[in-house]
Scaffold this active site. Structure first.
Site, mmCIF file in Angstrom:
data_model
loop_
_atom_site.group_PDB
_atom_site.id
_atom_site.type_symbol
_atom_site.label_atom_id
_atom_site.label_comp_id
_atom_site.label_asym_id
_atom_site.label_seq_id
_atom_site.Cartn_x
_atom_site.Cartn_y
_atom_site.Cartn_z
ATOM 1 N N HIS A 34 10.463 -54.137 6.705
ATOM 2 C CA HIS A 34 10.447 -52.978 7.599
ATOM 3 C C HIS A 34 9.371 -53.212 8.657
ATOM 4 O O HIS A 34 8.703 -54.257 8.666
ATOM 5 C CB HIS A 34 10.212 -51.681 6.815
ATOM 6 C CG HIS A 34 9.040 -51.745 5.885
ATOM 7 N ND1 HIS A 34 7.740 -51.822 6.332
ATOM 8 C CD2 HIS A 34 8.959 -51.800 4.532
ATOM 9 C CE1 HIS A 34 6.916 -51.870 5.299
ATOM 10 N NE2 HIS A 34 7.633 -51.878 4.190
ATOM 11 N N GLU A 35 9.189 -52.215 9.499
ATOM 12 C CA GLU A 35 8.268 -52.334 10.638
ATOM 13 C C GLU A 35 6.846 -52.698 10.174
ATOM 14 O O GLU A 35 6.127 -53.406 10.875
ATOM 15 C CB GLU A 35 8.286 -51.004 11.406
ATOM 16 C CG GLU A 35 7.705 -51.040 12.785
ATOM 17 C CD GLU A 35 8.240 -52.153 13.687
ATOM 18 O OE1 GLU A 35 7.431 -52.709 14.453
ATOM 19 O OE2 GLU A 35 9.454 -52.475 13.625
ATOM 20 N N HIS A 37 5.992 -54.723 7.683
ATOM 21 C CA HIS A 37 5.938 -56.184 7.520
ATOM 22 C C HIS A 37 5.903 -56.874 8.877
ATOM 23 O O HIS A 37 5.191 -57.855 9.069
ATOM 24 C CB HIS A 37 7.188 -56.691 6.775
ATOM 25 C CG HIS A 37 7.319 -56.192 5.371
ATOM 26 N ND1 HIS A 37 8.283 -55.296 4.993
ATOM 27 C CD2 HIS A 37 6.617 -56.493 4.247
ATOM 28 C CE1 HIS A 37 8.173 -55.048 3.700
ATOM 29 N NE2 HIS A 37 7.177 -55.755 3.219
ATOM 30 N N VAL A 176 1.336 -48.940 8.519
ATOM 31 C CA VAL A 176 2.292 -48.435 9.516
ATOM 32 C C VAL A 176 3.067 -47.269 8.895
ATOM 33 O O VAL A 176 3.510 -47.355 7.752
ATOM 34 C CB VAL A 176 3.267 -49.553 9.954
ATOM 35 C CG1 VAL A 176 4.313 -49.022 10.937
ATOM 36 C CG2 VAL A 176 2.495 -50.708 10.599
ATOM 37 N N SER A 185 7.390 -48.230 3.345
ATOM 38 C CA SER A 185 7.441 -48.955 2.079
ATOM 39 C C SER A 185 8.890 -49.315 1.792
ATOM 40 O O SER A 185 9.798 -48.524 2.087
ATOM 41 C CB SER A 185 6.913 -48.065 0.939
ATOM 42 O OG SER A 185 7.288 -48.604 -0.310
#
Ligand code: PAF
Length: 280
Positions: A34-35, A37, A176, A185
């Site tokens: 996701h954003e 990472h 984030v 998550s």
């Protein structure tokens, strides 16, 4: 972007980069990106010439009744996202490649890893440290980037690197959030609509504690009580709410800049963590 499946080929690739005078950053992940990472990947890009991302759902960090089997996986989507970020190599081994069938050595830490999540997930951090050290060795990375979302993991890894003289620079990257405040998550996909709405109490409680600190509150007990009150009946179970020193993870009495206020709580069958490092 190269796709690498064996430790040997990853080491060979990294050696070739080092021979060309290039530094290597590693971003360890369990995939289902996701954003959050992707923000680690972008930070890694600033820290080294080459970026390797590992995508490996590590069995040794899951307890017997945890979600290893159902942990979300989508390799194709992950690889496309990483290629779009300009990642140099993705390392995606099988568990058999990562661990010998007769492996008997694990990394164990005896203080930081025993509190907070460690008190509820007794083998978790040993599994994390073991796989992270193996990933460091295979990738021969100079730098590794970890999210502050997993604040305890970051502290435990910093301690492992310090105590075992591991020659890797550890970089922490800011947490984030979704637009509504929920910490990003991979496990958020487990939440029903109602659970997700109730889970917003985590960030709301942490925000309240931080605002209170900004207005002059120095009492850690009061910050913990503020978070507990906000989560109150919204969570199905609270595992912990703490205010701790970020290096030792020992509880503090007085809040200071950098104090880690952290929480773990259950919404249905999903356990979520969230935190604030107190900053102005
Ligand atoms: O934070 C994670 O996703 C994992 O704990 C890590 C660091 C990739 C080790 O498996």
């Amino acid at each position: 972007m190269k796709t690498v499946r064996t430790k040997k080929s990853l080491s060979r690739l990294s050696r070739s980069w080092h021979e060309a005078g290039q530094s290597v950053a590693l971003v360890p992940t369990m995939g289902y990106l996701h954003e959050g990472h992707l923000s680690l990947v972008r930070l890694a890009r600033k820290k080294a010439d080459r970026v390797v991302v590992s995508v490996f759902v590590n069995p040794t960090q899951f307890g017997p009744n945890e979600d290893f089997a159902k942990y979300p996986r989508d390799e194709k989507r992950d690889f496309a996202l990483l290629a779009a970020e300009g990642v140099d190599a993705v390392f995606a081994p099988t568990p058999q490649e990562m661990y010998g069938a007769d492996a008997t050595v694990r990394v164990v830490e005896s203080s930081l890893s025993k509190t907070m999540c460690g008190a509820f997930r007794p083998i978790h951090f040993s599994g994390v440290m073991t796989v992270v050290l193996k990933l460091f060795n295979a990738s021969r990375c100079d730098v590794a980037v970890f999210g502050e979302k997993d604040a305890q993991q970051l502290s435990v890894i910093r301690r492992m690197v310090r105590d075992l003289d591991v020659p890797v620079k550890i970089v922490g990257a800011p947490l984030v959030r979704e637009a509504d405040g929920l910490a990003r998550s991979s496990r958020n996909v487990y939440l029903s609509e109602g659970e997700r709405a109730r889970a917003l109490s985590l960030s709301a409680g942490l925000d309240k504690a931080r605002e209170d600190w900004l207005r002059g509150n120095e009492s850690a007990a009061r910050a913990v009580a503020t978070v507990r009150k906000a989560i109150g009946k919204k969570a199905d179970k609270i595992d912990y709410v703490v205010a701790v020193d970020p290096d030792t993870l020992e509880p503090v009495a007085k809040l200071e800049r950098g104090t880690l206020v952290a929480v773990a709580a259950w919404f249905g069958s999903t356990r979520l963590i969230d935190n604030h490092f107190l900053r102005r």
